[in-house]
Design a protein around this motif. Structure first.
Motif, short mmCIF file in Angstrom:
data_model
loop_
_atom_site.label_atom_id
_atom_site.label_comp_id
_atom_site.label_asym_id
_atom_site.label_seq_id
_atom_site.Cartn_x
_atom_site.Cartn_y
_atom_site.Cartn_z
N ASP A 176 20.14 -41.92 -23.17
CA ASP A 176 21.51 -41.94 -22.64
C ASP A 176 21.69 -43.02 -21.57
OD1 ASP A 176 22.37 -39.95 -24.29
OD2 ASP A 176 22.25 -38.35 -22.80
N LYS A 188 22.11 -46.31 -23.29
CA LYS A 188 23.40 -46.33 -23.99
C LYS A 188 24.58 -46.30 -23.02
CE LYS A 188 21.57 -43.97 -28.09
NZ LYS A 188 21.54 -42.70 -28.86
N ARG A 197 25.77 -43.90 -21.34
CA ARG A 197 26.63 -42.79 -21.75
C ARG A 197 27.44 -42.27 -20.56
NH1 ARG A 197 24.53 -37.10 -24.48
NH2 ARG A 197 26.57 -36.12 -24.70
N LYS A 232 28.79 -39.55 -18.58
CA LYS A 232 28.41 -38.14 -18.48
C LYS A 232 29.33 -37.34 -17.55
CE LYS A 232 24.11 -36.85 -18.83
NZ LYS A 232 22.67 -36.63 -18.57
N ARG A 239 27.96 -42.72 -15.28
CA ARG A 239 27.11 -42.92 -16.46
C ARG A 239 25.72 -42.32 -16.23
NH1 ARG A 239 29.74 -46.55 -19.81
NH2 ARG A 239 31.41 -47.74 -18.80
#
Length: 818
Positions: free
Chosen positions: A97, A100, A102, A104, A458
């Motif tokens: 993650d 990437k 991501r 969150k 992130r």
């Protein structure tokens, strides 16, 4: 390098690509650093293609390629290219993650109140979350004499609260912001200067006061404060209670201080009892400044991690008499951090740590508890060829901190090796990894430090690499020295014996006590004696026996260092003590009851905070780290909203990360308005331009009665600005009809918090007359709307005191002329 830079332009433009490009353009990058940053890029590019690669333009030797091979990369000899062939989700699930990038944290932005957006020249148009919006509203609409506590998670914009306080103060008034570290003062000063410039406010050179400033710069700041030109100043507690004191008392006396904001205010408790008593002296100073100002100074205490103990200390140090703090709690657990704990033997520790530092995503902070450990870790990293790293600890000089901070913000560094001297309140949003090289002394410090990562919402990676022998070191660091009852009572008796009672216009006794004295058995006075006496008085204040007051001082300290030292020593030789519980003046039994209870309570908290972390590290905490944090940060009986970023216990139970919406819930205790509630009903006929008239009414009510806000369509808020393009002097809130209805549905009614003008400009329909708990409130609505309880008649006919809008305008216009 040029070829690789050119090649990178065709790759995904993310944080990792930009970091490698920047490092290559700088030219001063080692081969080891290139491998590490290239690895970060290739891992991140897996989100875009199956087998990402990067052409090198040269063929590395077997020895050179051992590093990228250990990092999980391969070499394609045919293309002279680095290749990532592994499935990151399978091979490196903890990093997946993070690479990437991501998202969150699930927080929805909400439109900023027009009054604040106008002050900020529309550079910022949205709050980060409803919780931030309510924190700003609660603080700015609180009584100027009040003490406001703002509990808002890291990365949710507590800083905006301080900025907004400054923007809505009178132009000649100072907003003083107390921060725990010099690095934070410098960083925050840079940010506030940008905000003021964007807002069209005239700026000055320096917004922070610290030992690294030249004599000329300090003189300039003093002159600007005297002239009412220094709107904001960031200072440490030590500066506040020393060199700036005479100037601040003068400013308070002429109402030149609007706000005193304390950032990271939980440290008042965790650092104040022994390590840095100036943190708790700040409470006495603020109380004294408030008295000199005629109670015109607002105090704001902010943190992401307030605990019940913190709040109890704040009540005793900052709230005098029957005054209670206004507490805003918008707390939720941070979701961004995936946490890992790795236990090793002492002999394995350094090599394991080094491998984790090299492997984990950058940028990164490596935390350790001891200064000597931080130096050793930096030395080892540099021997491995990592030059884009710097050290920050308690020995780092001010000038060096400023340089390091600039390099860190400008992405010229990949790693900061630090003790707790770095990181509190630091606002670099894209830190991707936190590695702990030792066990923090308690759960508070651990949560604070992993909270330096993922502030942009992130994913981030946080790992603690520790060995069991470090528990002893952590427990020793956790044990703040709290003076014993026997020593404290003996010292208080000695101080009072050598002091004198002084006259104050108060029902309480006041004493001027000598802080230099020592009990006779010790034989002599030392500087350490004064420290022990301070610790005694602070413990007595936390126990509720006394209140400490600074005497006003308007004489500046001499310029020479020795003369200045003597000047402050003489000033701090004595202090005024207001006795709140006269039983505690002499009676040791009262000390054994009241003071010992306080002391034991503080010791219990220290032990509990350490035990919580130790229990988790030893796998004895069944529910997991997320539940541990939720328990630690329960405030006024309200736990922070649960959101687990992926802790070891949840992963072991097969619980996958869920992106839970946060930032919606907030809890407020303490009254925003005093006195009873009233409601006045105002009706108007159908007519063109009614919003202009209503906006004029609201402006008058805001200035005359301090009405907090208006409920209605955005066009109504725009009409207020059209009537007063420069903005109203008071902060006011705009509430959309949808927000107002939602609060009513959720039983979180705005009327419980603010006094409002509620409008309804529809031509037909039914209207419910709202009920209010506090303050003076108004309903202004179309006369044709029906009463929801009696649909056969118009709504205003049921109100015996209803008044037409024309008559209402005449009434408030007459009141303004009086």
């Amino acid at each position: 390098m040029k070829k690789i830079i050119h090649q990178l332009a065709d790759y995904p433009e993310n944080q990792y690509t930009k970091r490698l490009q920047s490092a290559l353009r700088g030219g001063d990058i080692t081969l080891m650093e290139f491998w590490i940053l290239a690895k970060d890029c290739l891992f991140s590019w897996c989100a875009y293609e199956e087998r990402p690669s990067l052409s090198l333009g040269f063929k590395p030797t077997s020895e050179q390629f051992s590093v990228p091979l250990a990092l999980g990369l391969n070499f394609d000899a045919a293309r002279n290219a680095l290749v990532m062939e592994k499935d990151i989700d399978l091979e490196y699930p903890h990093y997946s993650d993070v690479y990437k990038l991501r998202e969150k944290r699930r927080i929805n932005r909400v439109e900023m109140d027009p009054a604040l957006a106008l002050k900020m020249n529309d550079e910022y148009t949205h709050y980060t979350s409803p919780a931030q919006r309510e924190a700003v509203r609660t603080t700015l609409l609180a009584d100027p004499r009040s003490t406001v506590v703002v509990n808002l998670p890291t990365g949710c914009g507590k800083t905006l609260v301080a900025h907004a306080c400054a923007l809505f103060a009178q132009s000649y008034q100072l907003t003083l912001v107390i921060v725990p570290t010099i690095a934070l003062a410098i960083e925050q000063a840079q940010r506030v200067k940008q905000i003021l410039e964007a807002s069209g406010v005239g700026t000055v050179k320096d917004y922070s006061w610290h030992s690294g400033l030249s004599k000329e710069d300090k003189t300039c700041i003093r002159q600007q404060i005297d002239a009412g030109q220094q709107q904001v100043l960031f200072v440490s507690p030590e500066s506040l209670t020393r060199s700036l004191l005479p100037l601040l008392f003068r400013q308070a006396g002429k109402k030149g201080i609007a706000n005193i904001v304390i950032d990271e205010a939980h440290l008042i408790d965790t650092w104040g009892a022994g390590f840095r008593p100036d943190f708790q002296r700040v409470g006495a100073l603020i109380t004294s400044l408030k008295q000199d100002s005629g109670n015109s100074i607002k105090t704001v205490l902010m943190s992401a991690t307030f605990t019940e103990r913190n709040i109890n200390t704040i009540k005793k140090l900052f709230c005098t008499g029957t005054q209670a703090p206004l507490i805003f709690n918008g707390s939720f657990l941070r979701q961004e951090m995936l946490t890992v704990k790795t236990r090793v033997t002492k002999s394995e520790h350094l090599e394991t740590l080094l491998n984790k530092v090299i492997q984990s995503p950058k940028p990164m902070i490596v935390y350790t508890s001891l200064v000597e450990d931080s130096k050793r870790i930096l030395q080892v990293l540099r021997k491995r060829g990592l030059k884009r790293c710097r050290l920050v600890n308690g020995e780092t000089q001010v000038a060096d901190r400023e340089v390091i901070l600039g390099q860190w913000q400008d992405n010229e560094l990949d790693i900061i090796v630090a003790t707790s001297a770095f990181g509190v309140g630091m606002d670099k949003g894209d830190v991707r990894s936190i590695i702990h090289a030792s066990i923090p002394e308690n759960v508070d410090r651990y949560y604070q430090e992993i909270g330096r990562s993922g502030r942009d919402g992130r994913a981030a990676y946080c790992e603690m690499v520790y060995y069991p022998e470090q528990f002893v070191q952590a427990q020793r660091l956790n044990q703040d020295a709290i003076i014993t009852v026997d020593v404290g009572h003996e010292r208080w008796t000695t101080m009072k014996k050598h002091g004198r009672q002084i006259h104050h216009d108060s029902e309480y006794r006041h004493y001027n006590v000598d802080l230099r004295v020592s009990p006779g058995r010790l034989g002599r006075q030392t500087e350490r004696s004064t420290d022990w006496n301070w610790l005694t008085l602070l413990l007595m204040q936390r126990s509720g026996l006394i209140e400490i007051l600074f005497e006003s001082i308007d004489q500046e300290a001499p310029e020479g260092p020795e003369a200045a030292k003597a000047f402050w020593a003489n000033y701090y030789n004595s202090i005024t003590v207001k006795v709140l519980d006269e039983r505690g003046e002499w009676d040791k039994d009262v000390w054994l009851d009241v003071v010992e209870n306080q002391r034991q309570s503080e010791l219990r908290y220290q032990n509990q905070s350490f035990d919580m972390l130790q229990t988790w590290l030893q796998d004895k905490h069944q529910q997991g780290l997320c539940h541990l944090f939720q328990k630690a940060y329960r405030l006024n009986g309200v736990a922070p909203s649960m959101a687990c970023g992926s802790c070891p216990e949840c992963r072991s139970k097969g619980k996958e990360y869920k992106r839970i919406p946060v930032g919606y819930f907030s809890d407020i205790s303490g009254a925003l308005n005093s006195g009873g509630a009233s409601l006045e009903s105002v009706y108007f006929p159908n007519s063109m331009g009614i919003e202009k008239t209503i906006s004029q009414a609201f402006i008058a009510l805001n200035s005359k009665h301090g009405v907090h806000g208006i409920v209605g369509p955005k066009s109504l808020a725009n009409a207020v600005h059209e009537q007063n393009p420069a903005g109203l002097s008071r902060f006011w809130i705009w509430v959309s009809p949808e927000e107002y209805a939602l609060d009513e549905d959720n039983d979180q009614q705005l009327p419980e918090r603010y006094s409002l003008v509620v409008t309804d400009t529809r031509n037909s329909g039914e209207i419910d007359s709202p009920s209010y708990a506090k303050g003076k409130n108004y309903v202004i609505a179309n006369q044709n709307l029906k009463d929801s309880n009696h649909p056969s008649r118009q709504w205003w006919e049921a109100k015996s005191d209803s008044i037409s809008l024309i008559n209402f305008m005449n009434k408030i216009g007459h009141e303004q002329c009086q």
